[in-house]
Design a protein around this motif. Sequence first.
Motif, mmCIF file in Angstrom:
data_model
loop_
_atom_site.group_PDB
_atom_site.id
_atom_site.type_symbol
_atom_site.label_atom_id
_atom_site.label_comp_id
_atom_site.label_asym_id
_atom_site.label_seq_id
_atom_site.Cartn_x
_atom_site.Cartn_y
_atom_site.Cartn_z
ATOM 1 N N ALA A 1 0.826 -1.206 0.000
ATOM 2 C CA ALA A 1 0.000 0.000 0.000
ATOM 3 C C ALA A 1 0.863 1.260 0.000
ATOM 4 O O ALA A 1 0.545 2.247 -0.680
ATOM 5 N N TRP A 2 1.954 1.228 0.756
ATOM 6 C CA TRP A 2 2.862 2.388 0.748
ATOM 7 C C TRP A 2 3.443 2.602 -0.644
ATOM 8 O O TRP A 2 3.552 3.739 -1.108
ATOM 9 N N TRP A 3 3.806 1.494 -1.299
ATOM 10 C CA TRP A 3 4.374 1.612 -2.643
ATOM 11 C C TRP A 3 3.359 2.214 -3.614
ATOM 12 O O TRP A 3 3.696 3.035 -4.457
ATOM 13 N N ARG A 4 2.115 1.811 -3.521
ATOM 14 C CA ARG A 4 1.085 2.321 -4.428
ATOM 15 C C ARG A 4 0.803 3.798 -4.193
ATOM 16 O O ARG A 4 0.347 4.484 -5.121
ATOM 17 N N ARG A 5 1.080 4.280 -2.994
ATOM 18 C CA ARG A 5 0.819 5.698 -2.707
ATOM 19 C C ARG A 5 1.912 6.612 -3.244
ATOM 20 O O ARG A 5 1.732 7.831 -3.280
ATOM 21 N N GLN A 6 3.033 6.044 -3.641
ATOM 22 C CA GLN A 6 4.123 6.879 -4.122
ATOM 23 C C GLN A 6 3.844 7.363 -5.550
ATOM 24 O O GLN A 6 3.039 6.795 -6.279
ATOM 25 N N GLY A 7 4.538 8.431 -5.932
ATOM 26 C CA GLY A 7 4.353 9.007 -7.252
ATOM 27 C C GLY A 7 4.929 8.125 -8.348
ATOM 28 O O GLY A 7 5.787 7.260 -8.117
ATOM 29 N N LEU A 8 4.432 8.352 -9.559
ATOM 30 C CA LEU A 8 4.886 7.558 -10.696
ATOM 31 C C LEU A 8 6.366 7.772 -10.951
ATOM 32 O O LEU A 8 7.089 6.820 -11.275
ATOM 33 N N ARG A 9 6.842 8.992 -10.806
ATOM 34 C CA ARG A 9 8.258 9.280 -11.052
ATOM 35 C C ARG A 9 9.132 8.511 -10.079
ATOM 36 O O ARG A 9 10.158 7.926 -10.474
ATOM 37 N N PHE A 10 8.755 8.500 -8.792
ATOM 38 C CA PHE A 10 9.518 7.780 -7.783
ATOM 39 C C PHE A 10 9.527 6.289 -8.068
ATOM 40 O O PHE A 10 10.580 5.625 -8.021
ATOM 41 N N ARG A 11 8.374 5.731 -8.396
ATOM 42 C CA ARG A 11 8.291 4.290 -8.622
ATOM 43 C C ARG A 11 9.085 3.871 -9.860
ATOM 44 O O ARG A 11 9.772 2.838 -9.844
ATOM 45 N N LEU A 12 8.999 4.660 -10.929
ATOM 46 C CA LEU A 12 9.765 4.320 -12.123
ATOM 47 C C LEU A 12 11.264 4.399 -11.860
ATOM 48 O O LEU A 12 12.036 3.548 -12.329
ATOM 49 N N THR A 13 11.680 5.408 -11.097
ATOM 50 C CA THR A 13 13.104 5.536 -10.786
ATOM 51 C C THR A 13 13.588 4.369 -9.938
ATOM 52 O O THR A 13 14.663 3.797 -10.187
ATOM 53 N N VAL A 14 12.808 3.994 -8.925
ATOM 54 C CA VAL A 14 13.203 2.877 -8.056
ATOM 55 C C VAL A 14 13.254 1.575 -8.843
ATOM 56 O O VAL A 14 14.198 0.783 -8.710
ATOM 57 N N VAL A 15 12.257 1.353 -9.683
ATOM 58 C CA VAL A 15 12.244 0.117 -10.473
ATOM 59 C C VAL A 15 13.421 0.084 -11.431
ATOM 60 O O VAL A 15 14.095 -0.949 -11.581
#
Length: 450
Positions: A9-23
């Motif tokens: 749930a925490w991961w889903r709340r993060q922004g798209l830019r953050f998630r793409l960068t982390v991935v």
Amino acid sequence: MTVADSPLAWWRRQGLRFRLTVVAAAVLALALAVSASVLVTVLDRALIDTVDESTRQQAQTVRVHADAGTLTTPITTNDGTIVQVVDAGGRITHVTYGADRLVPLLAAAARERVLREGGEATFLDGRPYAIPGPLRVVVVRADRGQTVIAARPVAEIQMSLATAGRVLLIGTPLLIVLLAAASWVIIGRTLRPITALRRGAAEITHTARSRRLPVPESKDEVHSLATTLNDMLARLEEAEQRQRALVSDASHELRSPLASIRLQLEVALGHPEGQDWRETAEGVLEDTMRLSKLAEDLLALARLDERGGVPARTEPVDLDQVTRQIADRYGDVRLTACEPLVVSGDALDLSRVLTNLIDNAVRHATSTIEVALTGDGTLTVTDDGPGVPEEDRERVFNRFTRLDSGRGRDEGGAGLGLAIVRETVRAHGGTVHLEDASPGLRVVVWLPRG
């Protein structure tokens, strides 16, 4: 831990830019880690194989001299390989400079085991023999029970591999951080048009109907998204304008019969002694029928809009039977042709189409009304009235559109009949248009066969 507090749930709340960068960084880290591991392993194997091949060549060279009896002491090698020649009794007969003359590098049992395994090179700790680091040892059998033992230190190779591993261990995280920062910047620039779209959408209010979203110059997916959204806004704006026009026209059409009813009732109540109540009732009934017809037409259009151009039902309809039944209701309508025809759709909607067309023909005809249905799906309604000018033959299908000649008739409709016809025919996959009948007007409807 609740579902809202879970890592997912925490991961889903993060922004798209953050998630793409982390991935991207995680995938890059995994790829670099696997690549570094493979690199070190392959490099280690390649260097050891090179040492083994060189050591074996030296052992074979010594074996040839041992078989020929031409060995000299000390044995000379040009790459630092340590060589011992052991006779059948286990005594060392020849060695390279600096090698142990008393104790073989491998005991007799160890030498036999290596020979049984195919003579593959093996590791040996060189410290008991005053040699720092490990050795790669090769054993070769010679004539007269002799055995050649060749060994070469690999400490430098291991030190080189350890240095490469440390460089990779330090450099890989730095490279990951650098590429993650670059990904953050690049993804941010990539998402900038989407941010512009969001801001543009936030600025659009119910009072700014003509606003459009900014379209980026690049011909990519964001450009396609912006174009699609602008097309959607244009359709919504058009639909809103149509709804506003419909409400305005409906209000205008309702005002006239309501005002007439009110006036007739006020006059009748104001002068009851001189009022013909039957005439008043007939006038009120006539206006009420106009209101009822307008309400039915508006309801029909609303249902057509709600269904989005799809018939209410899809079933086989004998259009020839429907045509005969409706034509029989009108005494002055002549059915010139009625060939068998089955179409797919809603019988009530198709009946309304023919009823509206005949009502219009009856309203404008001078003396003749003809209805014809052919087997190819063509339905025509022809009258000998004044017709419709060619420049107006498309406009009359708009809602609440009446020509000046129609507006002058008391029995004229509200201008919704042909609009209902076109919307219904389109929902059934057909077409409708007007033709000159010379004299009069011909309405041509085509419906696909079921």
